[in-house]
Structures are given as C-alpha cells and as structure tokens.
Design an enzyme around this catalytic site. Structure first.
Site, PDB file in Angstrom:
ATOM      1  N   LYS A  51      -7.833  -4.213   2.921  1.00  0.00           N
ATOM      2  CA  LYS A  51      -7.607  -5.443   2.137  1.00  0.00           C
ATOM      3  C   LYS A  51      -6.428  -6.240   2.689  1.00  0.00           C
ATOM      4  O   LYS A  51      -6.537  -7.447   2.926  1.00  0.00           O
ATOM      5  CB  LYS A  51      -7.339  -5.075   0.673  1.00  0.00           C
ATOM      6  CG  LYS A  51      -6.784  -6.214  -0.152  1.00  0.00           C
ATOM      7  CD  LYS A  51      -6.464  -5.794  -1.574  1.00  0.00           C
ATOM      8  CE  LYS A  51      -5.121  -5.164  -1.770  1.00  0.00           C
ATOM      9  NZ  LYS A  51      -3.973  -6.066  -1.892  1.00  0.00           N
ATOM     10  N   CYS A 145       3.828 -15.493 -13.931  1.00  0.00           N
ATOM     11  CA  CYS A 145       4.953 -15.342 -14.843  1.00  0.00           C
ATOM     12  C   CYS A 145       5.091 -13.898 -15.324  1.00  0.00           C
ATOM     13  O   CYS A 145       6.172 -13.452 -15.646  1.00  0.00           O
ATOM     14  CB  CYS A 145       4.793 -16.297 -16.010  1.00  0.00           C
ATOM     15  SG  CYS A 145       3.187 -16.147 -16.773  1.00  0.00           S
ATOM     16  N   ARG A 150       9.057 -12.796  -7.487  1.00  0.00           N
ATOM     17  CA  ARG A 150       9.468 -11.848  -6.447  1.00  0.00           C
ATOM     18  C   ARG A 150       9.985 -12.673  -5.277  1.00  0.00           C
ATOM     19  O   ARG A 150       9.477 -13.745  -4.989  1.00  0.00           O
ATOM     20  CB  ARG A 150       8.288 -10.964  -6.059  1.00  0.00           C
ATOM     21  CG  ARG A 150       8.009  -9.952  -7.155  1.00  0.00           C
ATOM     22  CD  ARG A 150       6.855  -9.063  -6.827  1.00  0.00           C
ATOM     23  NE  ARG A 150       6.962  -8.505  -5.515  1.00  0.00           N
ATOM     24  CZ  ARG A 150       5.908  -8.312  -4.729  1.00  0.00           C
ATOM     25  NH1 ARG A 150       4.720  -8.666  -5.121  1.00  0.00           N
ATOM     26  NH2 ARG A 150       6.056  -7.760  -3.551  1.00  0.00           N
ATOM     27  N   ASP A 336       2.260   1.937  -1.792  1.00  0.00           N
ATOM     28  CA  ASP A 336       0.943   1.741  -2.415  1.00  0.00           C
ATOM     29  C   ASP A 336       0.256   3.064  -2.767  1.00  0.00           C
ATOM     30  O   ASP A 336      -0.754   3.067  -3.479  1.00  0.00           O
ATOM     31  CB  ASP A 336       0.029   0.910  -1.493  1.00  0.00           C
ATOM     32  CG  ASP A 336       0.463  -0.553  -1.434  1.00  0.00           C
ATOM     33  OD1 ASP A 336       1.347  -0.941  -2.222  1.00  0.00           O
ATOM     34  OD2 ASP A 336      -0.073  -1.293  -0.593  1.00  0.00           O
ATOM     35  N   ARG A 428      -9.633  -5.678  -7.433  1.00  0.00           N
ATOM     36  CA  ARG A 428      -8.899  -6.454  -6.433  1.00  0.00           C
ATOM     37  C   ARG A 428      -8.825  -5.701  -5.106  1.00  0.00           C
ATOM     38  O   ARG A 428      -8.739  -6.323  -4.058  1.00  0.00           O
ATOM     39  CB  ARG A 428      -7.449  -6.666  -6.892  1.00  0.00           C
ATOM     40  CG  ARG A 428      -7.222  -7.681  -7.960  1.00  0.00           C
ATOM     41  CD  ARG A 428      -5.738  -7.785  -8.251  1.00  0.00           C
ATOM     42  NE  ARG A 428      -4.992  -7.819  -7.001  1.00  0.00           N
ATOM     43  CZ  ARG A 428      -3.823  -7.235  -6.794  1.00  0.00           C
ATOM     44  NH1 ARG A 428      -3.226  -6.592  -7.749  1.00  0.00           N
ATOM     45  NH2 ARG A 428      -3.247  -7.311  -5.622  1.00  0.00           N
TER      46      ARG A 428
END
Ligand code: UD1
Length: 473
Positions: A51, A145, A150, A336, A428
């Site tokens: 990804k 929000c 970041r 991750d 995602r």
C-alpha cells in the site's frame, strides 16, 4: 467488497467523493467481521502489493506527461482515494484487477480538494511532485481533526531549501518556485528525523530540480527504494536509495514506464504474527525476505521456526516466549507491526515490553486486548505485558488500521466468537484480508447488517473517548 470493486472499476469521474462517502458510510458502519475463535492457520497465502509504495508511486506519476503502468497495485480504499485525487486533476485512470494505467496527458493543475486530501495523509506527498513539475502547488494540510495536526515541517523545510516559497493560509499549504527559471535548485538537506513521507516528497521534488540534491538522514524504508527504482526507470538520476544519504541529480524531464509494486511487508508480517499467535504453520509469498528481517528475527526469538526460500517465508509457530520490542525506522522493527505483535506477546509465556518510539498515540489496541483478558499495563508509549493463557471473544471496534489487524488476530486466538467493527480502517490497508484468512482455514465472515449502526452504538463498550484516534498508517 461489492461497492468498492464497483468504484475501483469506475473509469469516469462521475462519482464525487461525497457520493462515495455517503455510500461508504452506511456500507461500512453496517458491516463487521464475525470470527470464530481458537482458529488455526495452515497453507499458503499470497501477499499483495505494498500500500505505502503504491500510494507514493501514484503521486510520482504527477512528474511526467507520459503514461505510467503500475502492476501489483493492491485494491484498497486508500489507493482509491489517491486515485480520486489524481482524477480531480484530470488524470485518467484505468484499473484492471491489480494493474493500474495512469494517463496524465490531460492533467490540468488545480488546487487539491480539501475533502480528498483530508481523508488520506499520503496525498500530501503530492506537493513535491506538483511543485517541481508545475512550479506551484496548493495542498491542504493533511490528516483530520480527529488525529490533530501531525507535523509536516520536514517536508516544508526541505522544499524551502530547494528554493520554494511556502505559506500556510487557512489550512492550505501554498508553495511556489521563486526563481524565474521556474525550477527548484538542488541543495543539501539534512532531515531532523528520517521521515518516510518527507524523504519521498523531497526525492520527487529534487528529481526535476536544477543540479544535485543530497538528502542526509533520509528514511531507508523499502518503499523509498521502490520509489527511486521507478523514478530511475522514468529517467531520474537517483543514487544510494536505501542509504542514509541519498543523492539526486536533477533532470529536465521524466518519461512514462511500467513498474511492479513491491510486496507489502506489513501485510506479510501480519500473517506471520497471526501464525505465530496460533501455533500454526503457513507459507507466505511473494515477499522480499530482507524487508522483514527485524520481524522474522523477533518471531524466531519468541520461539517460531522461520524458513526462508527465495521469495517465500514459512513459519512454524511453537510455544511463544515473551520478547521485548522497540519500534524504529527501517531496518528496525516497524511501527506498523507493533499492534499485531502486542497481541502475540499478550498470550506469550512470560513478560515482555513493547516500546513505541515513532508515533505518540499508537496504543489504541491495548485497552481492547485487556478487555479480552490480556494483562497489559500502559505507561505512555510503553506496554508492559504479562502473558495470559487465553482471550475471550467479544465485540470490538477497530479505531485504526493496524490495531484493527491486531484485534482480528486476537479474535482468532480467543475462545468463542468475536465481532470486529470499524472495517473502514481495515479496508484501507489489507486487500481481501478475510478471504485470505478463510483460505488459511480461519472461520471468518463479513456480516452485512440490516441496520446501520450509529457512532454511539459503534463506540459501545470498547472505544473510550479519551483514547486519541490514529489513522495515518
Ligand atoms: C509512513 C507510512 C506509515 C508508517 C510511517 C513510519 C505511508 C503512507 N505511511 O508514514 O505507514 O507508519 O511512515 O514508518 O507511507 N515527522 C516530523 N515531521 C515531519 C514528518 C514526520 O516530525 O515533517 C515525524 C512524525 O510525527 C513521526 C515520525 O516523524 O513521529 C515518522 O513519520 P513519517 O516517517 O513521516 O511517517 P509517514 O510518512 O507519515
């Protein structure tokens, strides 16, 4: 996945993101994964394209007017969002299974729409390519929000060093090249932290700059090497990607190319961890084993037997020992995979300590694992774990991509049935996750509820408001 497949195949620009959002809202909120626990994995699983590579490779297609063909592109909502951003600039995308043809011939440069960029942090990485190719770029600040702002200072400072003038007004980063030549100027950049995104932004920007750029303290993640390989195929002159100091000699023009996305090391690691956690034996391929070295080393240290053969890894899960991990930039242990590894350690024999060093708010899974029976004490970003013998199945809500994977693994281990909600996060980043688990023998089904759950109902029993959301990875 019916709706998503339909959207991925859509070759026109007719569907707006608002349409998608409306559809996806009810679609996702009304779905969950039902997992029958105490599962065991066996057999082989195919690992999808990465990804994080595919996202930045799509952004880099902005650097050329010629056609790019990307192979091995995973079909994920994040990729679809990046595709919609490119489409909003007039780029034509044709998707056939995992092959994506990107035709930028009719590109017309406009500001990137807030609602598209807001949903996908990686889309901010387009700024470097747009700026160096077209002399200006207006990109909304990334993130949403619910995760706060970041930082993007490394991106901004680097682009300024390359000669860009940047102002941030009403949430929009407005960048333009000051020089009348309309070209960025090669320079020396030293990153304060080896940010993956900033390294990618600056590599893309420097590829079309005048002269030589060196990026010191660059990130060394495999996805950066993949980007450099593709850019070099397009005619860029990038040296030493994968090292701490990357050198880029700017060129005047980049051409089209065909490129195959590298295998997803995070998806691969997730399956290995799931196998270790259930004392199972599986083979994953294709993978690039050295991309996973930190993970396979830790799995071995915790008792699993790992066999590497060419582009495949076989794991035989055995008795699990507690081991400590500390996340770090590549080649260290990837942030991750911290959440899935925490699930593994929660049922290990003995104690372990997990230290998250990359992101501040990445422990969303801990309280849910504790609800399932784990014994984890959290002190800021350090999880101290005393391994338990079993988890109990329950209903859970994933609140970010990787913690959703951690919860699914926990559901597979648990006694009884679990339901995991919040699939918009999982979808995602994991292509056909439940189908792949099914192939490996796990009893898991996607339930399509008649009733659309409200936010309040989704939060029930597992999503305390004081846990900050994180959805960047
Ligand atoms: C990428 C990956 C994500 C992974 C992360 C770290 C993509 C799409 N996402 O995210 O999956 O978890 O790398 O491996 O590729 N930072 C700054 N200033 C900046 C940029 C970053 O201080 O300008 C800090 C961040 O707050 C964070 C750290 O650097 O603490 C790492 O972030 P970064 O490497 O930039 O992550 P992403 O590129 O966003």
């Amino acid at each position: 996945m019916d709706l998503l497949i339909l959207v991925c195949h859509d070759e026109s620009n007719k569907l707006t993101l608002n349409d998608l959002r409306k559809q996806n809202k009810s679609y996702l909120k009304s779905q969950n994964l039902k997992i029958f626990g105490q599962g065991n994995l066996h057999g082989k699983v195919k690992i999808s394209g990465a990804k994080n590579s595919a996202l930045v490779l799509l952004a880099s297609s902005l650097l050329t007017n010629e056609r790019i063909i990307l192979e091995n592109v995973p079909r994920l909502t994040d990729i679809e969002k990046m595709g919609n951003i490119l489409k909003s600039l007039g780029i034509k995308l044709i998707q056939k299974n995992n092959r994506l043809e990107v035709d930028p011939k009719n590109i017309s440069i406009k500001d990137l729409p807030y609602e598209l960029v807001n949903g996908l942090r990686a889309s901010f990485f387009c700024i470097g390519a747009l700026l160096s190719k077209y002399g200006e770029a207006k990109v909304p600040l990334p993130g949403g929000c619910n995760i706060g702002l970041r930082p993007i200072d490394e991106h901004i400072n680097g682009l300024q060093a390359l000669g860009a003038e940047i102002i941030i007004e009403e949430g929009i980063v407005k960048a333009r090249i000051k020089d009348e030549t309309n070209k960025l100027r090669g320079t020396h950049i030293k990153l304060k932290c080896p940010s993956v995104g900033a390294t990618e932004t600056l590599i893309m920007a420097a590829s079309l700059a005048e002269g030589r750029t060196t990026i010191e303290n660059a990130a060394r993640e495999p996805e950066i090497q993949d980007l450099c390989q593709m850019l070099n195929k397009m005619g860029a002159k990038i040296y030493d990607s994968g090292k701490e100091k990357i050198i880029i000699d700017g060129v005047n023009k980049l051409r089209g190319c065909t490129h195959k996305v590298i295998p997803d090391r995070i998806e691969a690691g997730t399956f290995l961890i799931a196998a270790a956690a259930t004392s199972s034996s599986i083979t994953i391929s294709p993978v690039i084993p050295n991309h996973l070295e930190a993970v396979t080393n830790k799995l071995q240290e915790s008792g699993s037997k790992i066999t590497i053969k060419g582009n495949s890894i076989t794991i035989k899960g055995k008795k699990i020992k507690g081991v400590d991990i500390e996340t770090a930039p590549f080649p260290g242990f990837p942030t991750d995979l911290q959440a899935p590894f925490t699930t593994l350690m929660a049922i290990a024999n003995g104690e372990s300590k997990i230290t998250e060093t990359i992101f501040e708010n990445r422990m969303n899974h801990v309280h849910l694992l504790n609800n399932m029976g784990a014994n984890i004490k959290l002190n800021k970003n350090i999880a101290s774990i005393k391994g338990v013998k079993k988890f109990k199945g329950m209903d859970l809500v994933g609140s970010d991509l990787r913690s959703s994977a951690a919860l699914i693994i926990a559901g597979i281990i648990a006694e009884g049935t679990s339901r995991v909600y919040g699939l918009e996060h999982l979808d995602r980043g994991y292509e056909n996750f439940e189908s792949k688990l099914k192939i490996l023998g796990i009893k898991i089904t996607r339930e399509f509820n008649k009733k659309t759950l409200t936010n309040k109902e989704l939060k029930t029993n597992s999503d305390p408001a004081d846990i900050p959301r994180y959805r960047a990875a």
